[in-house]
Design a protein around this motif. Structure first.
Motif, PDB file in Angstrom:
ATOM      1  N   ARG A   6       0.838  -1.194   0.000  1.00  0.00           N
ATOM      2  CA  ARG A   6       0.000   0.000   0.000  1.00  0.00           C
ATOM      3  C   ARG A   6       0.876   1.248   0.000  1.00  0.00           C
ATOM      4  O   ARG A   6       1.823   1.351   0.783  1.00  0.00           O
ATOM      5  CB  ARG A   6      -0.917  -0.003   1.219  1.00  0.00           C
ATOM      6  N   SER A   7       0.532   2.191  -0.847  1.00  0.00           N
ATOM      7  CA  SER A   7       1.230   3.465  -0.890  1.00  0.00           C
ATOM      8  C   SER A   7       0.496   4.449   0.011  1.00  0.00           C
ATOM      9  O   SER A   7      -0.709   4.660  -0.135  1.00  0.00           O
ATOM     10  CB  SER A   7       1.282   4.007  -2.326  1.00  0.00           C
ATOM     11  N   ALA A 123      19.467  -4.960 -12.637  1.00  0.00           N
ATOM     12  CA  ALA A 123      18.482  -4.600 -11.621  1.00  0.00           C
ATOM     13  C   ALA A 123      18.710  -3.157 -11.219  1.00  0.00           C
ATOM     14  O   ALA A 123      19.815  -2.788 -10.817  1.00  0.00           O
ATOM     15  CB  ALA A 123      18.613  -5.510 -10.405  1.00  0.00           C
ATOM     16  N   VAL A 124      17.682  -2.342 -11.343  1.00  0.00           N
ATOM     17  CA  VAL A 124      17.734  -0.948 -10.900  1.00  0.00           C
ATOM     18  C   VAL A 124      16.903  -0.839  -9.633  1.00  0.00           C
ATOM     19  O   VAL A 124      15.697  -1.116  -9.651  1.00  0.00           O
ATOM     20  CB  VAL A 124      17.217   0.016 -11.984  1.00  0.00           C
ATOM     21  N   ILE A 125      17.536  -0.468  -8.531  1.00  0.00           N
ATOM     22  CA  ILE A 125      16.847  -0.312  -7.245  1.00  0.00           C
ATOM     23  C   ILE A 125      16.898   1.169  -6.889  1.00  0.00           C
ATOM     24  O   ILE A 125      17.961   1.716  -6.618  1.00  0.00           O
ATOM     25  CB  ILE A 125      17.506  -1.179  -6.157  1.00  0.00           C
ATOM     26  N   SER A 126      15.744   1.813  -6.909  1.00  0.00           N
ATOM     27  CA  SER A 126      15.695   3.273  -6.848  1.00  0.00           C
ATOM     28  C   SER A 126      15.069   3.762  -5.538  1.00  0.00           C
ATOM     29  O   SER A 126      14.301   3.049  -4.900  1.00  0.00           O
ATOM     30  CB  SER A 126      14.916   3.831  -8.044  1.00  0.00           C
ATOM     31  N   PRO A 127      15.371   5.009  -5.136  1.00  0.00           N
ATOM     32  CA  PRO A 127      14.921   5.549  -3.854  1.00  0.00           C
ATOM     33  C   PRO A 127      13.613   6.315  -3.961  1.00  0.00           C
ATOM     34  O   PRO A 127      13.083   6.527  -5.059  1.00  0.00           O
ATOM     35  CB  PRO A 127      16.056   6.496  -3.478  1.00  0.00           C
ATOM     36  N   TRP A 128      13.121   6.764  -2.796  1.00  0.00           N
ATOM     37  CA  TRP A 128      11.841   7.475  -2.746  1.00  0.00           C
ATOM     38  C   TRP A 128      11.979   8.992  -2.820  1.00  0.00           C
ATOM     39  O   TRP A 128      11.009   9.682  -3.097  1.00  0.00           O
ATOM     40  CB  TRP A 128      11.083   7.129  -1.469  1.00  0.00           C
ATOM     41  N   ASN A 129      13.170   9.542  -2.553  1.00  0.00           N
ATOM     42  CA  ASN A 129      13.250  11.002  -2.424  1.00  0.00           C
ATOM     43  C   ASN A 129      13.142  11.722  -3.774  1.00  0.00           C
ATOM     44  O   ASN A 129      12.601  12.828  -3.841  1.00  0.00           O
ATOM     45  CB  ASN A 129      14.518  11.415  -1.671  1.00  0.00           C
ATOM     46  N   TYR A 130      13.662  11.118  -4.827  1.00  0.00           N
ATOM     47  CA  TYR A 130      13.434  11.590  -6.197  1.00  0.00           C
ATOM     48  C   TYR A 130      12.987  10.349  -6.977  1.00  0.00           C
ATOM     49  O   TYR A 130      13.757   9.781  -7.760  1.00  0.00           O
ATOM     50  CB  TYR A 130      14.692  12.227  -6.785  1.00  0.00           C
ATOM     51  N   PRO A 131      11.757   9.906  -6.751  1.00  0.00           N
ATOM     52  CA  PRO A 131      11.351   8.570  -7.191  1.00  0.00           C
ATOM     53  C   PRO A 131      11.313   8.383  -8.700  1.00  0.00           C
ATOM     54  O   PRO A 131      11.465   7.267  -9.185  1.00  0.00           O
ATOM     55  CB  PRO A 131       9.953   8.418  -6.594  1.00  0.00           C
ATOM     56  N   LEU A 132      11.119   9.461  -9.435  1.00  0.00           N
ATOM     57  CA  LEU A 132      11.067   9.362 -10.889  1.00  0.00           C
ATOM     58  C   LEU A 132      12.454   9.609 -11.489  1.00  0.00           C
ATOM     59  O   LEU A 132      12.943   8.820 -12.299  1.00  0.00           O
ATOM     60  CB  LEU A 132      10.060  10.381 -11.434  1.00  0.00           C
ATOM     61  N   GLU A 155       9.480   1.003  -1.740  1.00  0.00           N
ATOM     62  CA  GLU A 155       8.117   0.681  -1.318  1.00  0.00           C
ATOM     63  C   GLU A 155       7.348   1.916  -0.879  1.00  0.00           C
ATOM     64  O   GLU A 155       6.128   1.868  -0.708  1.00  0.00           O
ATOM     65  CB  GLU A 155       8.132  -0.350  -0.189  1.00  0.00           C
ATOM     66  N   GLU A 156       8.047   3.052  -0.699  1.00  0.00           N
ATOM     67  CA  GLU A 156       7.372   4.304  -0.346  1.00  0.00           C
ATOM     68  C   GLU A 156       6.754   4.991  -1.558  1.00  0.00           C
ATOM     69  O   GLU A 156       5.877   5.831  -1.418  1.00  0.00           O
ATOM     70  CB  GLU A 156       8.362   5.268   0.326  1.00  0.00           C
ATOM     71  N   SER A 157       7.236   4.655  -2.745  1.00  0.00           N
ATOM     72  CA  SER A 157       6.768   5.369  -3.947  1.00  0.00           C
ATOM     73  C   SER A 157       6.572   4.414  -5.121  1.00  0.00           C
ATOM     74  O   SER A 157       7.143   4.606  -6.194  1.00  0.00           O
ATOM     75  CB  SER A 157       7.771   6.467  -4.317  1.00  0.00           C
ATOM     76  N   PRO A 158       5.753   3.379  -4.948  1.00  0.00           N
ATOM     77  CA  PRO A 158       5.586   2.394  -6.021  1.00  0.00           C
ATOM     78  C   PRO A 158       4.687   2.843  -7.168  1.00  0.00           C
ATOM     79  O   PRO A 158       4.867   2.405  -8.306  1.00  0.00           O
ATOM     80  CB  PRO A 158       4.970   1.199  -5.295  1.00  0.00           C
TER      81      PRO A 158
END
Length: 443
Positions: A6-7, A123-132, A155-158
């Motif tokens: 859940r977002s 595999a690209v594993i990306s963060p939530w602070n600049y999610p795009l 998981e914060e910005s799926p």
């Protein structure tokens, strides 16, 4: 983790959407499909891959507004900054594909031919602070190089990542870009799977786990692992200019930025003027929800991050620092503009990455001592020096960081960290080539 991700809107605490979590078997299936798709994708010419990506990015035009709103609703970024991030990706994606294509062209060197061949599955594993933006900056060069990509967003910005992938896949060949959702367990399963490379942006702790899990197969790694960026303000500095940068850099994205200024050391001869200027500027910053006009600082991404920042404030004040602006016990979900003076080694605000809207200041009398103090960190992402150019350059030459700014911010292409802030790098021609196997062909 349950089967549904859940977002959560950090402003309201309410769920704004959900997605199925990728189970271990799902990861295995994705990797198998990716390897099959990659063989077909890599058989296309470099120019064909660039053109297909550029066509795919035209599909994002219609989604720019939705992407911006999802950034705001998932991680709290104010509407103005979210629109800037979304617009940069939508409008700049085609350019990035072309830039990567130019960097990966076969070249001649003496009697040899230098080729940039695909690695396989990345595999690209990306963060939530600049999610795009952070996901995009790794996905594009990986695809241009002829690899298949599996994206595991935070998981914060799926939701924003899911919309990005679904939209690009309207044009891209099937299974060349896939997305896996979940928390750290999903990421771990992906890293341990038979992929060829991991491109990661996130915490140093997670980076260490990724390195350990990638080690048995010696998988390629590109990792940006956060920072604890120092700023040195010399006696010769332009005080209004330095104060403006200090506040802007500390508060940008609610302080949730890897190159945020985390600790500031100012010459004691100008410290009073500098601190007064900082407080005056910080008071002008407005706190509020993403949809409110002229907001500068939105809610922190979640309760854990808010609690961490509050802990850093308490720790500093309990150890003798002074609160020049802000609150000792800020309430969820915001951290108001905060200015702390008298920070010391041993305080969390000095030793760790706070990742919140805090300007943390101390004074120095010796330039040699302050350089040593600035370098006294496991991190080395960015650093800045403000002062007369020749003196500032001399100080900058002694700083241990991958990116250094003199009378301006640190950054650029490639985006690179020193010490434990980075392993490999990305951005620019040299960074794009990190996603390829360099092959020297003599004929």
């Amino acid at each position: 983790m349950e089967n549904i991700l859940r977002s959560i809107d950090p402003l309201t605490g309410e769920a704004i959407g959900s997605l199925p979590v990728s189970k271990p078997q799902d990861i295995q299936d994705m990797v198998e499909k990716a390897h099959k798709a990659q063989r077909v994708w890599s058989s296309k010419s470099l120019q064909e891959r660039v053109q297909l990506l550029q066509q795919a990015y035209t599909k994002l035009n219609a989604e720019e507004g939705e992407l911006a709103q999802l950034i705001s609703r998932e991680m709290g970024k104010d509407a103005r900054r979210a629109q800037y991030e979304a617009g940069g990706v939508v409008q700049g994606g085609a350019w990035l594909a072309g830039d990567a294509g130019e960097a990966l062209r076969t070249k001649r060197s003496g009697g040899s031919e230098i080729q940039y061949r695909p690695l396989g599955v990345v595999a690209v594993i990306s963060p939530w602070n600049y999610p795009l933006a952070m996901a995009n900056n790794l996905i594009v060069p990986a695809l241009v190089a002829g690899n298949a990509v599996i994206l595991k967003p935070s998981e914060e910005s799926p939701l924003v990542a899911d919309l990005l992938v679904k939209t690009l896949n309207q044009i891209l060949p099937q299974d060349i870009l896939q997305i896996a959702h979940g928390d750290g367990a999903t990421g771990e399963a992906l890293v341990k799977s038979p992929i060829n490379m991991v491109a990661f942006t996130g915490s140093r702790t997670t980076g260490q786990k990724i390195m350990a899990n990638a080690a048995p197969a010696l998988k390629r790694l590109v990792m940006e692992l956060g920072g604890n960026d120092p700023m040195i303000v010399l006696q010769s500095a332009n005080i209004p200019q330095a104060a403006q940068f200090a506040v802007g850099s500390s508060f940008e994205n609610s302080g949730q930025m890897c190159t945020s200024t985390e600790r500031i050391y100012v010459d004691e001869k100008i410290a009073d003027k500098f601190e007064n200027a900082v407080v005056a500027l910080a008071k002008q910053y407005r706190v509020g929800g993403w949809q409110e006009p002229q907001v500068d600082i939105g809610p922190l991404v979640n309760h854990r991050q808010h609690q961490k920042v509050v802990e850093h404030i308490h720790d500093a004040l309990n150890k003798g620092a002074k609160l020049l602006l802000g609150e000792r016990d800020p309430q969820l979900p915001f951290i108001p503009p905060t200015v702390i003076s008298g920070i010391r080694p041993g305080m969390l605000v000095e030793d760790d990455e706070t990742f919140g809207p805090i300007v943390a200041i101390d004074r120095f009398s010796s330039v040699d001592d302050v350089v040593e103090r600035a370098n006294n960190s496991v991190y080395g992402l960015g650093a800045v020096v403000f002062g007369e150019s020749k003196q500032a350059e001399q100080v900058a030459s002694q700083l241990q960081a991958g990116m250094i700014g003199i009378n301006q911010g640190a950054g650029g292409s490639p985006w690179v960290g020193a010490k434990q802030s980075g392993f490999g790098f990305h951005g620019g021609a040299e960074g794009h080539r990190q996603f390829a196997q360099i092959t020297v062909l003599n004929r």
